[in-house]
Design an enzyme around this catalytic site. Structure first.
Site, mmCIF file in Angstrom:
data_model
loop_
_atom_site.group_PDB
_atom_site.id
_atom_site.type_symbol
_atom_site.label_atom_id
_atom_site.label_comp_id
_atom_site.label_asym_id
_atom_site.label_seq_id
_atom_site.Cartn_x
_atom_site.Cartn_y
_atom_site.Cartn_z
ATOM 1 N N SER A 1 39.553 39.517 41.547
ATOM 2 C CA SER A 1 38.793 39.680 40.313
ATOM 3 C C SER A 1 37.620 40.628 40.493
ATOM 4 C CB SER A 1 38.275 38.316 39.857
ATOM 5 O OG SER A 1 37.462 38.449 38.715
ATOM 6 N N GLY B 1 36.113 38.487 35.046
ATOM 7 C CA GLY B 1 35.774 37.207 34.429
ATOM 8 C C GLY B 1 35.734 37.251 32.912
ATOM 9 N N TYR C 1 27.271 30.377 40.068
ATOM 10 C CA TYR C 1 27.614 30.214 38.665
ATOM 11 C C TYR C 1 27.591 28.726 38.296
ATOM 12 C CZ TYR C 1 29.142 35.114 38.933
ATOM 13 O OH TYR C 1 29.198 36.478 39.091
ATOM 14 N N ALA D 1 40.040 43.570 46.080
ATOM 15 C CA ALA D 1 39.543 43.954 44.753
ATOM 16 C C ALA D 1 39.117 45.419 44.763
ATOM 17 C CB ALA D 1 38.391 43.043 44.343
ATOM 18 N N TRP E 1 18.683 46.083 49.237
ATOM 19 C CA TRP E 1 17.871 45.016 49.826
ATOM 20 C C TRP E 1 18.239 44.780 51.289
ATOM 21 C CZ3 TRP E 1 20.171 40.612 51.774
ATOM 22 C CH2 TRP E 1 21.500 40.366 51.379
ATOM 23 N N ALA F 1 27.131 61.490 46.239
ATOM 24 C CA ALA F 1 28.565 61.745 46.361
ATOM 25 C C ALA F 1 29.316 61.192 45.168
ATOM 26 C CB ALA F 1 29.091 61.131 47.658
#
Length: 678
Positions: free
Chosen positions: A29, A63, A170, A314, A584, A664
């Site tokens: 997914s 989703g 979630y 994925a 991060w 790129a």
């Protein structure tokens, strides 16, 4: 050797009882953003159908929300909404009747971008926009019924199954973990109560769709955060959802807010598959593993070890929809490999307002808009510059039937990718260059290296058109002392052409500045190719699997033997322009290595004493012995201007077109679109 012989586990069918998967590769997914755009379902139909023709055994969609509390995007709860989805299922089954397509039911819970968001308790996510509304008992019943109705409508729409996502932070996750489930009723407290919502969601979905329908539950096998699930909880949950009716259990790793990278290019291939293998031993239904499995041999190895029954790819299916067919036919060297850069896929997903595509394959999610149709009349085209833009144009144009001559002054193809591949954690960039080298041969492109083109030469050879992809040159800032012996250009630093001292100042904190800081502070083996190093650097304990999968102690990062200062002119926090899903990690790694980050810098002078600056208006001397300049780039357009003056039909792409920051993604996209039109 054919793929069936080389990859016997990959191409073994899997019997699910009521149905059969033709092989062990599925497209996992990924939310594309097409769900919410004009003609989005038509575009999704083409997108998924292309992957079905590419050979996968099963597809899981991005989703889809069961109700409006789950999010403001595409929802499925009514027959009218189901009719839109029938475009997708019909297209996939027409492309290959043996390919199964399942719809992911996604309830984002506290991560929904709506004040109506809900969760087990009113605990705000670190990355959420709103504090969620704690569900009442009646609210819980409504959410469970909405899961069942969504699954019922998915079956009505022609899907072969659904995936219920119970991970990532979630809605379902918020019931499972103590820190987000503060309830004192039958849905909170002891583990048996906290896992009740997940089990009941699976039970009601199974009841709604009947026995001959695939029901996948995506479990968080490692939350990657302190206070996450303990291993015995993961096991008991997996066994309980199996008993409730799950056909397959898909393992997921990390909450979105977890401070551990799981999808970036710095993560080793198949890093988490052993965790899936451990879970596979305690359940009876097939299991899926995922994360950083991007080539058929990696998938084969994971399956052969017994770590999984199915492999989810994925992002690799964005990069190359033909990946499975190419593996089957023994054409692995033609696979356009996912390099896990995230720049056009997950960074776009989490921005909330950008459509997903792929840096190495701009056609991804643009199948109805960007087509490489054969040309009616072939042209002789010279492409000057074999960096990402030049390579992309040359291969697409040659694929369409044009006769391409690719010219570069250097001794190898790749341009700026030859710098990127040298940065620890970016080893995957070698794969893109391997792909382009193969495409040059496959499509009969004439390659001339060590050749500096000029207007006279190109005009004399009679090319119909010329594409200038000459890239950039590093910008030299106008600062007294910029030519001092201690000053090193970033290209020389990366290529090792000049020595780097023990006390280093890096001028410029864009992507290149961070890459240079990574290179000059890195010691030992790259965690991207050594899972033990990766685990130590990020505090993961794969062997003992403590709660959440993390040790809870400060990760063991090798301190650099250099003193490094990374600086920028802007007063903002450094790294704000880096990718949303990977920036991060780079900031955190450099902080742990002791790199000093300074913003609000005005550069004054470089001399024997070091780098003289003002920081937020205050004079300061950084007594360094090396100053590495990463102060941006300027386009190399001299040849383009010559060609224009000579009257040749000329195009400009890539860094030569715009060089504000090396990009790129933009260069390959721009070049591919031009190649589709000429």
């Amino acid at each position: 050797m054919t793929g069936h012989a080389r990859y016997p586990h990959v191409f073994a069918p899997l019997d699910l009882g009521h149905t059969r998967l033709k092989n062990r590769i599925l497209m996992g997914s990924m939310h594309t953003g097409l769900e919410e755009v004009a003609h989005g379902f038509e575009r999704m139909a083409a997108y998924y159908a292309e992957r079905a023709r590419g050979g996968v055994g099963m597809i899981i969609t991005g989703g889809i929300y069961p109700n409006r509390e789950a999010g403001r995007g595409s929802k499925l709860s009514t027959p009218e909404e189901a009719e839109q989805h029938r475009l997708i299922t019909n297209a996939v089954h027409a492309a290959d009747p043996d390919v199964k397509i399942c719809m992911q039911i996604l309830h984002t819970g506290p991560l929904a971008r709506t004040p109506d968001c809900v969760a087990a308790s009113a605990v705000k996510s670190r990355i959420g926009s709103h504090t969620p509304n704690a569900l009442t008992e009646e609210g819980i019943e409504k959410q469970l019924d909405d899961f069942a109705q969504c699954a019922r409508m998915a079956r009505f729409a022609g899907y072969d199954g659904v995936e219920i996502i119970g991970s990532a932070g979630y809605l379902i996750s918020t019931f499972l973990v103590k820190k987000t489930n503060l309830r004192t009723d039958d849905w909170g407290g002891p583990w048996e109560n906290r896992m009740r919502f997940a089990v009941e969601a699976v039970r009601r979905v199974r009841q709604a769709v009947g026995p001959d329908f695939i029901v996948i539950f995506r479990i968080s096998a490692m939350d990657m955060l302190e206070g996450g699930l303990a291993w015995d909880e993961v096991v008991s949950l997996a066994q309980a959802v199996e008993a409730a009716g799950a056909s397959i259990i898909s393992t997921h790793f990390c909450w979105h807010e977890a401070p551990v990278p799981t999808i970036a290019t710095m993560v080793p291939r198949a890093a988490f598959a052993s965790v899936t293998g451990r879970l596979r031993k305690v359940v009876s239904v097939p299991v899926i593993t995922s994360n950083r499995i991007n080539m058929p041999q990696v998938a084969e190895d994971v399956l052969a070890r017994g770590d999984t029954d199915l492999v989810s790819m994925a992002r690799p299916m964005l990069a190359d929809p033909e990946l499975v067919n190419k593996a089957r036919d023994g054409r692995e060297d033609q696979i356009n490999t996912c390099i896990a850069c995230n720049q056009a896929c997950l960074d776009h997903t989490f921005s909330g307002n950008q459509q997903v595509s792929c840096l190495v394959n701009p056609r991804a999610c643009n199948e109805t808009l960007l087509n490489y149709r054969p040309v009616q009349s072939a042209k002789r085209i010279a492409v000057i510059g074999a960096g990402p833009a030049g390579l992309a144009f040359a291969t697409v144009a040659a694929q369409r039937g044009h006769r391409i001559t690719l010219i570069d002054a250097g001794s190898e193809i790749g341009g700026q990718f030859n710098l990127a591949k040298r940065i620890p954690g970016k080893e995957e960039f070698h794969e893109t260059l391997r792909y382009y080298r193969r495409m040059i041969v496959l499509h009969g492109i004439t390659l001339r290296l060590n050749t500096r083109a000029d207007a006279a030469m190109l005009k004399a050879e009679g090319f119909d058109e010329v594409v200038v992809a000459t890239g950039i040159q590093p910008r030299t800032p106008d600062i007294p002392g910029i030519h001092h012996p201690k000053v090193v250009a970033y290209i020389d630093a990366i290529l090792g052409r000049q020595p780097i001292g023990q006390r280093v100042a890096i001028m410029g904190a864009g992507g290149i500045g961070f890459d240079v800081a990574e290179l000059v502070t890195h010691q030992g083996t790259s965690g991207a190719v050594d899972i033990d190093v990766f685990a130590r650097e990020w505090g993961i304990d794969f062997k003992r699997h403590p709660r959440g999968g993390v040790t809870g102690v400060v990760p063991q990062v090798a301190k650099s033997d250099r003193e490094v200062i990374l600086m920028q002119r802007k007063a903002d926090a450094l790294g704000k322009t880096l990718g949303r899903t990977t920036g991060w990690t780079h900031r955190l790694v450099l902080n742990r290595r002791g790199v000093q980050m300074v913003g609000g810098v005005e550069y004054l002078l470089i001399d024997d004493a070091g780098l003289h600056v003002r920081v937020n208006g205050e004079p300061k001397l950084f007594a360094v012995d090396t100053v590495i300049v990463c102060a941006g780039q300027t386009p190399q357009r001299a040849l383009y201007d010559e060609l224009q003056a000579a009257g040749l039909k000329t195009h400009l792409v890539g860094g030569a077109f715009e060089a504000a920051e090396l990009d790129a993604k933009r260069a390959i996209d721009q070049a591919s679109r031009l190649a589709a039109e000429v």
